[in-house]
Enzyme design. Structure first.
Site, PDB file in Angstrom:
ATOM      1  N   SER A 103      44.296  31.124  31.356  1.00  0.00           N
ATOM      2  CA  SER A 103      43.905  29.712  31.484  1.00  0.00           C
ATOM      3  C   SER A 103      42.432  29.572  31.884  1.00  0.00           C
ATOM      4  O   SER A 103      41.751  28.627  31.464  1.00  0.00           O
ATOM      5  CB  SER A 103      44.824  28.963  32.450  1.00  0.00           C
ATOM      6  OG  SER A 103      44.601  29.372  33.770  1.00  0.00           O
TER       7      SER A 103
ATOM      8  N   MET B 121      43.013  42.088  35.894  1.00  0.00           N
ATOM      9  CA  MET B 121      43.627  42.627  37.098  1.00  0.00           C
ATOM     10  C   MET B 121      43.427  44.131  37.262  1.00  0.00           C
ATOM     11  O   MET B 121      44.200  44.799  37.936  1.00  0.00           O
ATOM     12  CB  MET B 121      45.127  42.285  37.108  1.00  0.00           C
ATOM     13  CG  MET B 121      45.417  40.799  36.978  1.00  0.00           C
ATOM     14  SD  MET B 121      44.499  39.752  38.134  1.00  0.00           S
ATOM     15  CE  MET B 121      45.506  39.934  39.586  1.00  0.00           C
TER      16      MET B 121
ATOM     17  N   GLU C 222      32.388  47.253  45.193  1.00  0.00           N
ATOM     18  CA  GLU C 222      33.456  46.998  46.161  1.00  0.00           C
ATOM     19  C   GLU C 222      34.267  45.775  45.727  1.00  0.00           C
ATOM     20  O   GLU C 222      33.694  44.726  45.402  1.00  0.00           O
ATOM     21  CB  GLU C 222      32.823  46.721  47.537  1.00  0.00           C
ATOM     22  CG  GLU C 222      33.779  46.949  48.674  1.00  0.00           C
ATOM     23  CD  GLU C 222      33.145  46.541  50.005  1.00  0.00           C
ATOM     24  OE1 GLU C 222      33.903  46.155  50.902  1.00  0.00           O
ATOM     25  OE2 GLU C 222      31.904  46.580  50.098  1.00  0.00           O
TER      26      GLU C 222
ATOM     27  N   ARG D  29      40.698  56.593  33.218  1.00  0.00           N
ATOM     28  CA  ARG D  29      39.847  55.417  33.360  1.00  0.00           C
ATOM     29  C   ARG D  29      38.468  55.602  32.736  1.00  0.00           C
ATOM     30  O   ARG D  29      37.917  54.681  32.150  1.00  0.00           O
ATOM     31  CB  ARG D  29      39.701  55.089  34.851  1.00  0.00           C
ATOM     32  CG  ARG D  29      38.825  53.866  35.080  1.00  0.00           C
ATOM     33  CD  ARG D  29      39.047  53.248  36.423  1.00  0.00           C
ATOM     34  NE  ARG D  29      38.294  53.912  37.447  1.00  0.00           N
ATOM     35  CZ  ARG D  29      38.136  53.419  38.675  1.00  0.00           C
ATOM     36  NH1 ARG D  29      38.704  52.283  39.011  1.00  0.00           N
ATOM     37  NH2 ARG D  29      37.451  54.071  39.572  1.00  0.00           N
TER      38      ARG D  29
ATOM     39  N   HIS E  81      38.126  34.506  41.791  1.00  0.00           N
ATOM     40  CA  HIS E  81      39.203  35.007  42.643  1.00  0.00           C
ATOM     41  C   HIS E  81      39.847  33.820  43.365  1.00  0.00           C
ATOM     42  O   HIS E  81      39.142  32.945  43.877  1.00  0.00           O
ATOM     43  CB  HIS E  81      38.629  36.008  43.655  1.00  0.00           C
ATOM     44  CG  HIS E  81      39.680  36.609  44.526  1.00  0.00           C
ATOM     45  ND1 HIS E  81      40.531  37.611  44.083  1.00  0.00           N
ATOM     46  CD2 HIS E  81      40.042  36.323  45.794  1.00  0.00           C
ATOM     47  CE1 HIS E  81      41.370  37.922  45.060  1.00  0.00           C
ATOM     48  NE2 HIS E  81      41.094  37.162  46.107  1.00  0.00           N
TER      49      HIS E  81
ATOM     50  N   LEU F  68      37.318  47.911  38.130  1.00  0.00           N
ATOM     51  CA  LEU F  68      36.299  48.605  37.339  1.00  0.00           C
ATOM     52  C   LEU F  68      35.588  49.602  38.261  1.00  0.00           C
ATOM     53  O   LEU F  68      35.332  49.302  39.435  1.00  0.00           O
ATOM     54  CB  LEU F  68      35.313  47.592  36.768  1.00  0.00           C
ATOM     55  CG  LEU F  68      35.918  46.610  35.753  1.00  0.00           C
ATOM     56  CD1 LEU F  68      34.977  45.430  35.494  1.00  0.00           C
ATOM     57  CD2 LEU F  68      36.267  47.322  34.439  1.00  0.00           C
TER      58      LEU F  68
ATOM     59  N   THR G  29      30.512  43.640  42.176  1.00  0.00           N
ATOM     60  CA  THR G  29      29.852  44.875  42.619  1.00  0.00           C
ATOM     61  C   THR G  29      30.939  45.953  42.738  1.00  0.00           C
ATOM     62  O   THR G  29      32.119  45.675  42.491  1.00  0.00           O
ATOM     63  CB  THR G  29      29.163  44.667  43.990  1.00  0.00           C
ATOM     64  OG1 THR G  29      30.130  44.146  44.903  1.00  0.00           O
ATOM     65  CG2 THR G  29      27.989  43.710  43.868  1.00  0.00           C
TER      66      THR G  29
HETATM   67  C1  GAR Z   1      43.732  33.176  38.402  1.00  0.00           C
HETATM   68  O1  GAR Z   1      44.246  32.476  39.506  1.00  0.00           O
HETATM   69  C2  GAR Z   1      42.604  34.089  38.842  1.00  0.00           C
HETATM   70  O2  GAR Z   1      41.790  33.545  39.834  1.00  0.00           O
HETATM   71  C3  GAR Z   1      43.375  35.259  39.354  1.00  0.00           C
HETATM   72  O3  GAR Z   1      44.432  35.442  38.459  1.00  0.00           O
HETATM   73  C4  GAR Z   1      44.760  34.170  37.866  1.00  0.00           C
HETATM   74  C5  GAR Z   1      44.659  34.338  36.384  1.00  0.00           C
HETATM   75  O4  GAR Z   1      45.088  33.173  35.731  1.00  0.00           O
HETATM   76  N1  GAR Z   1      42.559  36.427  39.468  1.00  0.00           N
HETATM   77  C6  GAR Z   1      42.714  37.328  40.412  1.00  0.00           C
HETATM   78  O5  GAR Z   1      43.582  37.285  41.242  1.00  0.00           O
HETATM   79  C7  GAR Z   1      41.711  38.461  40.339  1.00  0.00           C
HETATM   80  N2  GAR Z   1      41.696  39.173  41.577  1.00  0.00           N
HETATM   81  P1  GAR Z   1      44.684  32.901  34.229  1.00  0.00           P
HETATM   82  O6  GAR Z   1      45.058  34.163  33.443  1.00  0.00           O
HETATM   83  O7  GAR Z   1      45.516  31.738  33.827  1.00  0.00           O
HETATM   84  O8  GAR Z   1      43.213  32.644  34.197  1.00  0.00           O
END
Ligand code: GAR
Length: 202
Positions: free
Chosen positions: A17, A93, A146, A68, A112, A96, A144
């Site tokens: 989304s 998810m 981290e 990887r 995030h 990297l 970055t």
């Molecule tokens: C979103 O809430 C995004 O912020 C999160 O995953 C969801 C993906 O939704 N990302 C993380 O948690 C990354 N650490 P989407 O596929 O509908 O964009």
């Protein structure tokens, strides 16, 4: 005046989304990025079909047995061949490596679903509920080495309501994500690249 747009790639793992919000924003003439590629590390990611329907080139880059490094080499090659200037992680998810991030330093952005530095990592919305905070939100940052710790470009806050479920809170945050990410991608590109630099024609 013709806008010389940067070439962007969106990396996803799922429904996409946030990818859709970026693709929509990029339809506006004054958006400084043209997203020419969507890449998923999951072959079954629903976002891939959505990107294809929107006319964007997609690639499913599955984990390979060689690990990887080989996977990231393949990703790097795809991005380089596509003359990509900016990578937007949108529900991507997978972590990297420092080496990959170094190769694309300051060219990878992420969204995030928490007010970083609070609640990095997985299930940020559940972490926020467990912590009993009264405000949650989302953060756009430069990636970055981290995890979820790079320079913050901006945040949007939402209230946490009494009795909120993870689902309800996630939806409230997601609505903000869809506004925040395109706005900050545009701002980052406008602030970060001067007009003197070579650009890819849009
Ligand atoms: C979103 O809430 C995004 O912020 C999160 O995953 C969801 C993906 O939704 N990302 C993380 O948690 C990354 N650490 P989407 O596929 O509908 O964009």
């Amino acid at each position: 005046m013709t806008l010389n747009r940067k070439r962007g790639a969106i990396l996803i793992s799922g429904r996409g989304s946030n990818m859709v919000s970026l693709l929509r924003a990029a339809q506006l003439d004054d958006f400084p990025v043209e997203f020419t590629m969507v890449i998923s590390d999951k072959i079954e990611a629903p976002g891939l079909g959505i990107a294809t329907s929107a006319g964007v080139k997609t690639h499913a880059l599955r984990h390979c047995r060689d690990g990887r490094e080989a996977w990231e080499d393949e990703l790097h090659q795809l991005l380089t061949d596509g003359e990509i200037d900016l990578i937007c992680l949108a529900g991507f998810m997978r972590l990297l490596s420092a080496e990959f991030v170094g190769r694309w330093a300051e060219k990878i952005l992420n969204i995030h679903p928490s007010l970083l530095p609070d609640f990095p990592g997985l299930e940020a919305q559940a972490q926020a509920l467990d912590a009993g905070v009264s405000e949650a939100g989302c953060t756009v940052h430069v990636v970055t080495a981290e995890m979820d710790a790079g320079p913050i470009l901006g945040q949007a806050k939402v209230p946490v309501n009494a009795g909120d479920s993870v689902d309800a809170l996630s939806k409230r945050i997601l609505a903000e994500e869809h506004q925040l990410y395109p706005a900050l991608v545009a701002k980052y590109v406008q602030d970060h690249w001067t007009t003197e630099e070579p650009v890819h024609a849009g």
